[in-house]
Design a protein around this motif. Structure first.
Motif, PDB file in Angstrom:
ATOM      1  N   VAL A   1      27.859  39.082  44.683  1.00 16.49           N
ATOM      2  CA  VAL A   1      28.260  39.013  46.084  1.00 16.49           C
ATOM      3  C   VAL A   1      28.582  40.415  46.594  1.00 16.49           C
ATOM      4  CG1 VAL A   1      29.863  37.971  47.708  1.00 16.49           C
ATOM      5  CG2 VAL A   1      29.149  36.689  45.662  1.00 16.49           C
ATOM      6  N   THR A   2      29.389  41.139  45.814  1.00 12.77           N
ATOM      7  CA  THR A   2      29.664  42.551  46.045  1.00 12.77           C
ATOM      8  C   THR A   2      29.719  43.221  44.680  1.00 12.77           C
ATOM      9  OG1 THR A   2      32.093  42.406  45.896  1.00 12.77           O
ATOM     10  CG2 THR A   2      31.104  41.911  48.038  1.00 12.77           C
ATOM     11  N   ASP A   3      30.019  44.508  44.651  1.00 14.55           N
ATOM     12  CA  ASP A   3      30.175  45.188  43.366  1.00 14.55           C
ATOM     13  C   ASP A   3      31.386  44.660  42.597  1.00 14.55           C
ATOM     14  OD1 ASP A   3      27.989  46.657  43.925  1.00 14.55           O
ATOM     15  OD2 ASP A   3      29.056  48.508  44.443  1.00 14.55           O
ATOM     16  N   GLU A   4      32.302  43.974  43.270  1.00 16.31           N
ATOM     17  CA  GLU A   4      33.514  43.480  42.633  1.00 16.31           C
ATOM     18  C   GLU A   4      33.473  41.982  42.337  1.00 16.31           C
ATOM     19  OE1 GLU A   4      36.227  44.686  45.747  1.00 16.31           O
ATOM     20  OE2 GLU A   4      37.011  46.268  44.438  1.00 16.31           O
ATOM     21  N   ILE A   5      32.553  41.256  42.948  1.00 13.60           N
ATOM     22  CA  ILE A   5      32.550  39.792  42.856  1.00 13.60           C
ATOM     23  C   ILE A   5      31.176  39.317  42.404  1.00 13.60           C
ATOM     24  CG2 ILE A   5      32.835  37.627  44.115  1.00 13.60           C
ATOM     25  CD1 ILE A   5      34.659  39.120  46.063  1.00 13.60           C
ATOM     26  N   SER A   6      31.179  38.450  41.410  1.00 12.67           N
ATOM     27  CA  SER A   6      29.923  37.812  40.993  1.00 12.67           C
ATOM     28  C   SER A   6      30.135  36.312  40.903  1.00 12.67           C
ATOM     29  CB  SER A   6      29.452  38.358  39.649  1.00 12.67           C
ATOM     30  OG  SER A   6      30.328  37.971  38.606  1.00 12.67           O
ATOM     31  N   ALA A   7      29.104  35.561  41.244  1.00  9.02           N
ATOM     32  CA  ALA A   7      29.114  34.102  41.129  1.00  9.02           C
ATOM     33  C   ALA A   7      27.948  33.697  40.232  1.00  9.02           C
ATOM     34  CB  ALA A   7      28.981  33.444  42.496  1.00  9.02           C
ATOM     35  N   TYR A   8      28.138  32.612  39.487  1.00  7.33           N
ATOM     36  CA  TYR A   8      27.088  32.201  38.566  1.00  7.33           C
ATOM     37  C   TYR A   8      27.024  30.685  38.466  1.00  7.33           C
ATOM     38  CZ  TYR A   8      30.795  31.183  35.171  1.00  7.33           C
ATOM     39  OH  TYR A   8      31.897  30.658  34.553  1.00  7.33           O
TER      40      TYR A   8
ATOM     41  N   GLU B   1      27.793  24.471  34.375  1.00 11.54           N
ATOM     42  CA  GLU B   1      28.981  25.251  34.744  1.00 11.54           C
ATOM     43  C   GLU B   1      28.674  26.124  35.944  1.00 11.54           C
ATOM     44  OE1 GLU B   1      32.112  28.553  32.879  1.00 11.54           O
ATOM     45  OE2 GLU B   1      30.654  27.569  31.582  1.00 11.54           O
ATOM     46  N   ALA B   2      29.676  26.278  36.795  1.00 10.66           N
ATOM     47  CA  ALA B   2      29.595  27.212  37.912  1.00 10.66           C
ATOM     48  C   ALA B   2      30.911  27.969  37.980  1.00 10.66           C
ATOM     49  CB  ALA B   2      29.333  26.478  39.225  1.00 10.66           C
ATOM     50  N   GLY B   3      30.841  29.233  38.343  1.00  7.27           N
ATOM     51  CA  GLY B   3      32.072  30.013  38.367  1.00  7.27           C
ATOM     52  C   GLY B   3      31.953  31.242  39.223  1.00  7.27           C
ATOM     53  N   ILE B   4      33.085  31.894  39.417  1.00  6.77           N
ATOM     54  CA  ILE B   4      33.155  33.129  40.187  1.00  6.77           C
ATOM     55  C   ILE B   4      34.125  34.073  39.497  1.00  6.77           C
ATOM     56  CG2 ILE B   4      34.987  32.268  41.718  1.00  6.77           C
ATOM     57  CD1 ILE B   4      33.520  33.838  43.990  1.00  6.77           C
ATOM     58  N   LYS B   5      33.792  35.367  39.515  1.00  3.24           N
ATOM     59  CA  LYS B   5      34.620  36.383  38.875  1.00  3.24           C
ATOM     60  C   LYS B   5      34.883  37.517  39.853  1.00  3.24           C
ATOM     61  CE  LYS B   5      32.535  35.390  34.375  1.00  3.24           C
ATOM     62  NZ  LYS B   5      31.842  35.941  33.181  1.00  3.24           N
ATOM     63  N   TYR B   6      36.086  38.057  39.748  1.00  2.00           N
ATOM     64  CA  TYR B   6      36.495  39.143  40.644  1.00  2.00           C
ATOM     65  C   TYR B   6      37.095  40.260  39.805  1.00  2.00           C
ATOM     66  CZ  TYR B   6      39.340  41.682  44.089  1.00  2.00           C
ATOM     67  OH  TYR B   6      39.921  42.659  44.861  1.00  2.00           O
ATOM     68  N   GLN B   7      36.508  41.440  39.901  1.00  2.00           N
ATOM     69  CA  GLN B   7      36.986  42.615  39.176  1.00  2.00           C
ATOM     70  C   GLN B   7      37.242  43.731  40.186  1.00  2.00           C
ATOM     71  OE1 GLN B   7      34.944  43.785  35.416  1.00  2.00           O
ATOM     72  NE2 GLN B   7      34.704  45.778  36.406  1.00  2.00           N
ATOM     73  N   PRO B   8      38.470  43.871  40.668  1.00  2.03           N
ATOM     74  CA  PRO B   8      38.750  44.857  41.723  1.00  2.03           C
ATOM     75  C   PRO B   8      38.586  46.287  41.213  1.00  2.03           C
ATOM     76  CG  PRO B   8      40.782  43.904  40.880  1.00  2.03           C
ATOM     77  CD  PRO B   8      39.674  43.128  40.260  1.00  2.03           C
TER      78      PRO B   8
ATOM     79  N   TYR C   1      42.328  48.478  40.809  1.00  8.72           N
ATOM     80  CA  TYR C   1      43.185  48.451  39.620  1.00  8.72           C
ATOM     81  C   TYR C   1      42.471  47.682  38.522  1.00  8.72           C
ATOM     82  CZ  TYR C   1      44.400  43.910  41.683  1.00  8.72           C
ATOM     83  OH  TYR C   1      44.341  42.655  42.229  1.00  8.72           O
ATOM     84  N   ASN C   2      42.991  47.795  37.310  1.00  4.32           N
ATOM     85  CA  ASN C   2      42.334  47.225  36.136  1.00  4.32           C
ATOM     86  C   ASN C   2      42.664  45.740  36.028  1.00  4.32           C
ATOM     87  OD1 ASN C   2      40.844  47.135  33.779  1.00  4.32           O
ATOM     88  ND2 ASN C   2      42.545  47.838  32.482  1.00  4.32           N
ATOM     89  N   ALA C   3      41.710  44.882  36.386  1.00  5.11           N
ATOM     90  CA  ALA C   3      41.976  43.446  36.386  1.00  5.11           C
ATOM     91  C   ALA C   3      40.665  42.677  36.347  1.00  5.11           C
ATOM     92  CB  ALA C   3      42.781  43.042  37.627  1.00  5.11           C
ATOM     93  N   LEU C   4      40.773  41.418  35.935  1.00  2.00           N
ATOM     94  CA  LEU C   4      39.644  40.505  35.964  1.00  2.00           C
ATOM     95  C   LEU C   4      40.170  39.104  36.218  1.00  2.00           C
ATOM     96  CD1 LEU C   4      36.567  40.115  35.549  1.00  2.00           C
ATOM     97  CD2 LEU C   4      37.071  39.612  33.143  1.00  2.00           C
TER      98      LEU C   4
ATOM     99  N   GLU D   1      46.373  44.750  34.896  1.00  2.00           N
ATOM    100  CA  GLU D   1      47.340  45.822  34.668  1.00  2.00           C
ATOM    101  C   GLU D   1      47.678  46.389  36.038  1.00  2.00           C
ATOM    102  OE1 GLU D   1      45.373  48.378  31.877  1.00  2.00           O
ATOM    103  OE2 GLU D   1      45.991  47.168  30.160  1.00  2.00           O
ATOM    104  N   LEU D   2      48.857  46.004  36.519  1.00  2.00           N
ATOM    105  CA  LEU D   2      49.251  46.319  37.880  1.00  2.00           C
ATOM    106  C   LEU D   2      50.023  47.630  37.921  1.00  2.00           C
ATOM    107  CD1 LEU D   2      50.399  42.704  38.792  1.00  2.00           C
ATOM    108  CD2 LEU D   2      48.175  43.758  39.220  1.00  2.00           C
ATOM    109  N   ALA D   3      50.448  47.996  39.114  1.00  2.00           N
ATOM    110  CA  ALA D   3      51.194  49.232  39.290  1.00  2.00           C
ATOM    111  C   ALA D   3      52.580  49.115  38.666  1.00  2.00           C
ATOM    112  CB  ALA D   3      51.305  49.563  40.780  1.00  2.00           C
TER     113      ALA D   3
END
Length: 710
Positions: A486-493, A516-523, A526-529, A573-575
């Motif tokens: 969807v974007t460089d940070e979001i993928s759907a499958y 299965e269907a899903g969505i992932k977000y990697q901002p 900051y370091n997160a998934l 891993e937040l601030a």
């Protein structure tokens, strides 16, 4: 248990991302060798035909992070979790150390969709279910096969990876719920080290080391030694949990495109298999013991030798090969409570059970991967061959023992004069071929298709009856997935995968299918998934173990079963030094049709599969206190909803379980750290398993460790 490593941030150029997309769909079939490439350009990227791969990061780049972004399942050719069309969970070295996870059950207990330790004080194996089914287990992408019954040592591994849903197209015969891959520690081509010692509840003492360096001036040969010695008891009386583990490995990298690894590891456990269970009429104190002190043993000894080769040719062609040999002896015996809800009085019947077994296994694979461009699409084609040759022997015994008085236990010694009721020898030969094709269009759409064929030959010799039977199976499995960036940070499958579980003589292979269907977000900030998924999983020809009085455990086919569910997982891993990991899963399990020992189980729920699972773990680095040193505190909570104890749903449900855990670490000198962990702070006691006896969860444990790294 982690070791320090330098951290580099890979670039995010367009060509690099294209191959990341492709490899994210190709994961799970490469080999455990460090990625390198052929020619470098001015930007530090490496060119493989028309596709550019960025290799400016180490294979264990996330060893010092709790948020894994690369998937090594099947090898250290790092592939993006964001772009993998499946629900994936990775537990890194850092998280294992933070939570002082000393068993595989402990490592996985905070992972959504997994219920662990449902047999409580039965300590023969690592017990965990993924999406309601037994997980298939792999080490560096090769099945553990006949080695599955051994409790693995977490200190031997860089990380544990869980891929939800069956996937026989990539793994071969496997269960449909999911796969767990253990990634072995290997040489790093720089100097590093760690030593630690710890002491805790139940006289649990252990020391360990993990050291490595380059062996020659040219930097082409590196080594690594990992070891652990443990002297401990378990929670129940008359127990022990002693262990010796040693892993040695050498890697030879004469050029940037060739690497050969060789490793040997040895595991020896001297423990007790079981508390014997507790009578059914009430909750008993954990320090009571109704087994037999002189007949409660579990001895395991395993030797494993592994080798791997990786070579990259020109024009995008890669060759990977693995070979592993394992030899195992596994002997146990114990006396256990054989209670009944209708019992009267304080005398409880007891039985004895045990087995002497051996296993020997040779397994290997050869894989070719070719990356190129076909018209407007980037292409990655993977083809491979895999083989497995294994043999096992077992001699099992079972019988009645003396009863015991719950108010005044008197032990009568080990059983005598018994003879085995089953003496078996088995051989298994598997040959497999597989092919997978990935196409990436415009850096946004990735299409994945795969197929695999397995040939399985099984021979069983009943040494008591003097008979030999054989069976052969020929099974296909398929996989298809579509990923959209969807974007460089979001993928759907969306994906469809099939599984074929290992059959036995007299039963058909269990087949599974999952949508299965899903969505992932990697901002990027900051370091997160973050991951969310929904799935529908069915399994036919289901075989379940059933305890038949006077006979023991037998396997029976019940027809068809199904699990539907949703899962959410967050790692970040937040601030300001705050780290979190957590998740929630809902599982609706159901036997669609089938009969077990003449009883229809249509519509029943699975045993030991709760509808709801939830967990969260938070760590916080306190503000810098200068000369006082660095301090980190952690708190975790786990919720396990009620579940039925058996497939008949007629022996009751477990209570809802809630556990609170905590950690504290203090770095009082450079690279020197004191850690304290408390599990089950409030010492909650639940009946987590029930058969002829009740089995309880582990009580409160406290452990302190001193660790030095360099």
């Amino acid at each position: 248990m982690g070791s320090p490593s330098s951290h580099h941030t890979p670039s995010h150029g367009r060509p690099s991302r294209r191959l990341s997309l492709l490899l994210g769909c190709t994961a799970l079939v490469a080999i455990p060798l460090t990625a390198v490439a052929q020619d470098t350009d001015e930007a530090g990227a490496y060119r493989l035909s028309p596709i550019i791969v960025n290799l400016s990061f180490d294979a264990d780049d996330d060893a010092e992070s709790t948020v894994a972004k690369e998937l090594w399942t099947g090898g250290k050719v790092a592939t993006s979790i964001l772009d993998t069309p499946a629900s994936v969970a990775v537990v890194t070295q850092k998280e294992i150390t933070q939570r002082d996870a000393d068993k595989v059950e402990d490592v996985l207990e905070y992972t959504p969709g997994i219920v662990t330790d449902y047999y409580g004080t039965d300590d023969r194996n690592d017990y965990y279910l993924v999406r309601g089914f037994q997980a298939s287990t792999y080490r560096d992408g090769l099945t553990l096969g006949s080695m599955r019954g051994v409790r693995e040592e977490p200190f031997a591994f860089e990380r544990l990876e869980v891929m939800k849903g069956g996937n026989s197209t990539l793994f071969g015969t496997s269960d449909p719920g999911g796969t767990v891959n253990f990634v072995t520690k290997t040489p790093k081509f720089y100097r590093f080290g760690e030593v630690y010692g710890s002491y805790g509840s139940h006289d649990h003492a252990e020391i360990g080391f993990d050291v490595g360096d380059v062996m020659n001036e040219e930097g082409t040969v590196a080594y690594r030694f990992v070891g652990k010695v443990q002297d401990a008891s378990l929670e129940y009386p008359n127990s022990r949990d002693d262990e010796k583990f040693l892993l040695g490995s050498v890697a030879y990298r004469p050029t940037d495109v060739t690497e050969l690894t060789f490793s040997v590891d040895y595991l020896k456990r001297d423990g007790t298999p079981n508390s014997g269970g507790y009578p059914l009429d009430r909750i008993y104190d954990r320090d009571q013991f109704f087994g037999e002190p002189s007949f409660n043993y579990h001895d395991v000894e395993r030797l494993t030798v592994s080798a791997g080769l990786r070579h990259e040719f020109e024009n995008g062609l890669k060759l990977n090969a693995n070979l592993r040999y394992s030899d195992l002896t596994d002997n146990f015996g114990y006396v256990y409570v054989n209670d009944s809800p209708t019992r009267t009085g304080t005398m409880v019947p007891r039985d004895y059970f045990g087995s002497d077994s051996t296993a020997e296994e040779l397994i290997g694979n050869v894989i070719l991967q070719y990356d190129t461009t076909v018209g407007a699409a980037d292409s990655s084609t993977l083809a491979g061959f895999e083989f497995r040759d294994a043999s096992t022997t077992s001699s099992s015994f079972y019988g009645n023992h003396t009863p015991i008085d719950t108010t005044n236990p008197v032990y009568t010694g080990a059983p005598t004069g018994y003879a085995p009721y089953s003496v078996q020898a088995n051989s298994f030969t598997t040959k497999s071929v597989f092919l997978q094709q990935n196409l990436s269009f415009s850096d946004r759409v990735i299409v994945t298709v795969g197929a695999r064929h397995d040939w399985l030959d099984i021979t069983n010799t009943d040494r008591l009856a003097g008979t030999t039977t054989q069976a052969s199976f020929s099974e296909n499995s398929y996989r298809a997935a579509l990923t959209y960036k969807v974007t460089d940070e979001i993928s759907a499958y969306a994906s469809y995968v099939q599984s074929v579980a290992p059959p036995s003589i007299g039963t058909q292979p269990e087949r599974g299918a999952q949508y299965e269907a899903g969505i992932k977000y990697q901002p990027e900030a900051y370091n997160a998934l973050f991951t969310a998924s929904v799935y529908d999983l069915t399994k036919s020809n289901v075989v379940v173990p059933v305890n038949v009085p006077g006979v023991g455990i037998v396997r029976q086919t019940i027809g068809e079963s199904r699990v539907r569910g949703i899962e959410f997982e967050a790692r970040a891993e937040l601030a300001d030094g705050l780290t979190l990991s957590g998740g929630y899963s809902y599982q609706d399990s159901k036997y669609v049709r089938g009969v077990v020992r003449g009883v229809t189980v249509d519509g029943n729920q699975f045993a030991t599969v709760p509808n709801h699972l939830a967990s969260i773990w938070l760590t916080y680095d306190l503000p810098d206190t200068g000369s006082f040193g660095d301090v980190t505190v952690g708190i975790g909570a786990r919720y396990i909803g009620p579940y039925y104890y058996n497939v008949y749903n007629n022996t009751g449900k477990s209570p809802a379980q809630t556990y609170i855990d905590a950690s504290f670490s203090y770095s009082f000198a450079e690279n020197t750290e004191l850690t304290i962990n408390v599990n089950n702070i409030f010492d909650r006691q639940y009946v987590v398993g029930r058969g002829t006896a009740d089995y309880y969860n582990n009580g409160r444990t406290i452990t302190a460790a001193l660790r030095r790294t360099w």
